[in-house]
Design an enzyme around this catalytic site. Structure first.
Site, PDB file in Angstrom:
ATOM      1  N   SER A 229       0.820  -1.224   0.000  1.00 54.26           N
ATOM      2  CA  SER A 229       0.000   0.000   0.000  1.00 54.26           C
ATOM      3  C   SER A 229       0.848   1.265   0.000  1.00 54.26           C
ATOM      4  CB  SER A 229      -0.913   0.015   1.234  1.00 54.26           C
ATOM      5  OG  SER A 229      -0.131   0.098   2.408  1.00 54.26           O
TER       6      SER A 229
ATOM      7  N   SER B  82      14.706  -6.541   5.951  1.00 55.04           N
ATOM      8  CA  SER B  82      15.202  -6.327   7.307  1.00 55.04           C
ATOM      9  C   SER B  82      15.466  -4.837   7.451  1.00 55.04           C
ATOM     10  CB  SER B  82      16.454  -7.186   7.514  1.00 55.04           C
ATOM     11  OG  SER B  82      17.040  -6.938   8.760  1.00 55.04           O
TER      12      SER B  82
ATOM     13  N   TYR C 201      11.950  -3.314  18.019  1.00 49.45           N
ATOM     14  CA  TYR C 201      12.071  -3.324  16.549  1.00 49.45           C
ATOM     15  C   TYR C 201      13.361  -4.033  16.141  1.00 49.45           C
ATOM     16  CZ  TYR C 201      12.453  -1.640  11.749  1.00 49.45           C
ATOM     17  OH  TYR C 201      12.588  -1.574  10.370  1.00 49.45           O
TER      18      TYR C 201
ATOM     19  N   LYS D 260      13.903  -7.509  13.841  1.00 45.42           N
ATOM     20  CA  LYS D 260      14.667  -7.569  12.586  1.00 45.42           C
ATOM     21  C   LYS D 260      15.881  -8.501  12.728  1.00 45.42           C
ATOM     22  CE  LYS D 260      12.110  -4.894   9.912  1.00 45.42           C
ATOM     23  NZ  LYS D 260      11.332  -5.472   8.793  1.00 45.42           N
TER      24      LYS D 260
HETATM   25  P1  NAP Z   1       5.499   2.067   5.199  1.00 47.41           P
HETATM   26  O1  NAP Z   1       5.406   3.064   4.093  1.00 47.41           O
HETATM   27  O2  NAP Z   1       4.888   2.366   6.522  1.00 47.41           O
HETATM   28  O3  NAP Z   1       4.957   0.653   4.674  1.00 47.41           O
HETATM   29  C1  NAP Z   1       4.759  -0.431   5.537  1.00 47.41           C
HETATM   30  C2  NAP Z   1       3.802  -1.382   4.904  1.00 47.41           C
HETATM   31  O4  NAP Z   1       3.593  -2.502   5.803  1.00 47.41           O
HETATM   32  C3  NAP Z   1       2.428  -0.768   4.651  1.00 47.41           C
HETATM   33  O5  NAP Z   1       1.957  -1.245   3.419  1.00 47.41           O
HETATM   34  C4  NAP Z   1       1.605  -1.315   5.806  1.00 47.41           C
HETATM   35  O6  NAP Z   1       0.237  -1.447   5.502  1.00 47.41           O
HETATM   36  C5  NAP Z   1       2.211  -2.690   5.902  1.00 47.41           C
HETATM   37  N1  NAP Z   1       1.777  -3.384   7.108  1.00 47.41           N
HETATM   38  C6  NAP Z   1       1.909  -3.037   8.405  1.00 47.41           C
HETATM   39  N2  NAP Z   1       1.334  -3.957   9.174  1.00 47.41           N
HETATM   40  C7  NAP Z   1       0.805  -4.899   8.350  1.00 47.41           C
HETATM   41  C8  NAP Z   1       0.066  -6.103   8.523  1.00 47.41           C
HETATM   42  N3  NAP Z   1      -0.312  -6.558   9.727  1.00 47.41           N
HETATM   43  N4  NAP Z   1      -0.282  -6.834   7.417  1.00 47.41           N
HETATM   44  C9  NAP Z   1       0.043  -6.408   6.194  1.00 47.41           C
HETATM   45  N5  NAP Z   1       0.707  -5.261   5.966  1.00 47.41           N
HETATM   46  C10 NAP Z   1       1.088  -4.530   7.038  1.00 47.41           C
HETATM   47  O7  NAP Z   1       7.034   1.790   5.540  1.00 47.41           O
HETATM   48  P2  NAP Z   1       8.261   1.245   4.659  1.00 47.41           P
HETATM   49  O8  NAP Z   1       9.398   2.110   5.002  1.00 47.41           O
HETATM   50  O9  NAP Z   1       7.892   1.064   3.237  1.00 47.41           O
HETATM   51  O10 NAP Z   1       8.498  -0.161   5.369  1.00 47.41           O
HETATM   52  C11 NAP Z   1       8.559  -1.382   4.670  1.00 47.41           C
HETATM   53  C12 NAP Z   1       9.526  -2.305   5.384  1.00 47.41           C
HETATM   54  O11 NAP Z   1      10.814  -1.716   5.393  1.00 47.41           O
HETATM   55  C13 NAP Z   1       9.184  -2.612   6.844  1.00 47.41           C
HETATM   56  O12 NAP Z   1       9.425  -3.980   7.099  1.00 47.41           O
HETATM   57  C14 NAP Z   1      10.172  -1.741   7.622  1.00 47.41           C
HETATM   58  O13 NAP Z   1      10.469  -2.284   8.876  1.00 47.41           O
HETATM   59  C15 NAP Z   1      11.370  -1.772   6.685  1.00 47.41           C
HETATM   60  N6  NAP Z   1      12.355  -0.674   6.824  1.00 47.41           N
HETATM   61  C16 NAP Z   1      11.974   0.626   6.667  1.00 47.41           C
HETATM   62  C17 NAP Z   1      12.949   1.631   6.770  1.00 47.41           C
HETATM   63  C18 NAP Z   1      12.630   3.102   6.577  1.00 47.41           C
HETATM   64  O14 NAP Z   1      13.402   3.958   7.038  1.00 47.41           O
HETATM   65  N7  NAP Z   1      11.564   3.466   5.895  1.00 47.41           N
HETATM   66  C19 NAP Z   1      14.282   1.280   7.026  1.00 47.41           C
HETATM   67  C20 NAP Z   1      14.627  -0.041   7.169  1.00 47.41           C
HETATM   68  C21 NAP Z   1      13.653  -1.024   7.061  1.00 47.41           C
HETATM   69  P3  NAP Z   1      -0.874  -0.364   5.916  1.00 47.41           P
HETATM   70  O15 NAP Z   1      -0.804   0.675   4.849  1.00 47.41           O
HETATM   71  O16 NAP Z   1      -2.143  -1.153   5.886  1.00 47.41           O
HETATM   72  O17 NAP Z   1      -0.525   0.128   7.280  1.00 47.41           O
END
Ligand code: NAP
Length: 271
Positions: A11, A132, A146, A150
């Site tokens: 999403s 991760s 968190y 990870k």
């Molecule tokens: P984001 O824009 O918040 O996207 C997170 C996604 O996970 C959203 O689609 C959210 O859906 C979904 N989600 C959360 N809980 C869920 C559930 N129970 N079932 C299905 N979907 C769920 O953040 P992002 O940065 O793209 O994060 C994606 C991944 O990257 C995560 O695993 C995060 O830990 C990792 N990450 C992020 C960063 C960063 O700085 N952005 C850095 C390192 C790692 P909804 O829209 O329904 O909430």
């Protein structure tokens, strides 16, 4: 024949960019999310099937995988991306918060992997990418929940990669640094009423952005491109770091003795 990828958490952020990256490169995409009715962009794209999948809801996982197979006939790759961050004082965290963090970031990834594997295995080859973070390699103060979720993603993925190798299924880990997505809005902060932690927590949250402010940050598109490369490079490479800030923390740990590494983290954020 076109290949098919299933992406969780499509999403927003990395998941959405990854769905677009694969579509642009000629793949079929099963773009899964909790609220597909809200999706405006991916549902307009050819060869993208938007469907509901909540990684905490086993029935939704099975239904999404089966619907994706019914639509495209096969599954070649899985990107376990859905996740969020729970941050704050460990002692103050409620057990339900801790369990939910693991249920989404760890058990959710495992549930989807088990549902997808029979179809990937049927092809005789495939790739699983688990998202991760540099925080899956380095633990920071007020990140115990968190970070440890990870770390679990890392341990699971590394072990599984060996188990899958004889079946010609590659398991890969992508470790982004800080990237502007909805991640920050979705952060869950532990409510803390223990004053002893307050000065350190305030210190950490003010120092954290400064520690890598001199380094350029990766974008969600960079992460999506790295995920696409991990799926298509045909190598057994296990880890892919995205962003100089992520590399900074990983090098701090990898290039120093443990004593020097621990001291460096404390000097950055605590002392
Ligand atoms: P984001 O824009 O918040 O996207 C997170 C996604 O996970 C959203 O689609 C959210 O859906 C979904 N989600 C959360 N809980 C869920 C559930 N129970 N079932 C299905 N979907 C769920 O953040 P992002 O940065 O793209 O994060 C994606 C991944 O990257 C995560 O695993 C995060 O830990 C990792 N990450 C992020 C960063 C960063 O700085 N952005 C850095 C390192 C790692 P909804 O829209 O329904 O909430």
């Amino acid at each position: 024949m076109k290949k098919t990828v299933l992406v969780t958490g499509a999403s927003s952020g990395f998941g959405k960019e990854t769905a677009k990256e694969f579509q642009q490169n000629g793949w079929n995409v099963i773009a899964t999310m909790r609220s597909p009715e809200k999706e405006q962009e991916l549902s307009q794209l050819d060869n993208v099937f938007v469907t509901r999948l909540d990684v905490q809801d086993q029935a939704s996982i099975e239904t999404a995988v089966q619907a994706g197979i019914a639509r495209f006939g096969r599954l070649d790759a899985l990107v376990n991306n859905a996740g969020y961050g729970l941050m704050g004082v460990f002692e103050s965290a409620a057990l339900e918060q801790i369990q939910r963090q693991y249920d989404v970031n760890v058990f959710g990834m495992m549930r989807v992997t088990q549902a997808a594997l029979p179809y990937i295995r049927k092809n005789g080859e495939g790739v699983i990418v688990n998202i991760s973070s540099f925080g899956g390699m380095t633990g920071l103060p007020f990140g115990s929940l968190y970070n440890s979720s990870k770390f679990a993603v890392e341990g699971f993925s590394e072990a599984l990669s060996h188990e899958m190798a004889p079946l010609h299924i590659a398991v890969k880990i992508v470790e982004p640094g800080g990237v502007s997505t909805n991640f920050r809005n979705g952060l869950e902060l532990v409510k803390n009423e223990i004053p002893a932690y307050d000065p350190y927590m305030a210190g950490f949250f003010s120092r954290y952005p400064k520690a890598t402010e001199h380094l350029p940050k990766a974008s969600a598109e960079d992460v999506a491109k790295q995920i696409f490369e991990a799926v298509t490079d045909g190598t057994p490479r296990l880890r892919y770091v995205v962003g100089q800030d992520a590399q900074f923390y990983i090098d701090l740990k990898g290039n120093n003795t443990e004593g020097d590494y621990v001291k460096a983290i404390r000097d950055l954020f605590i002392n």
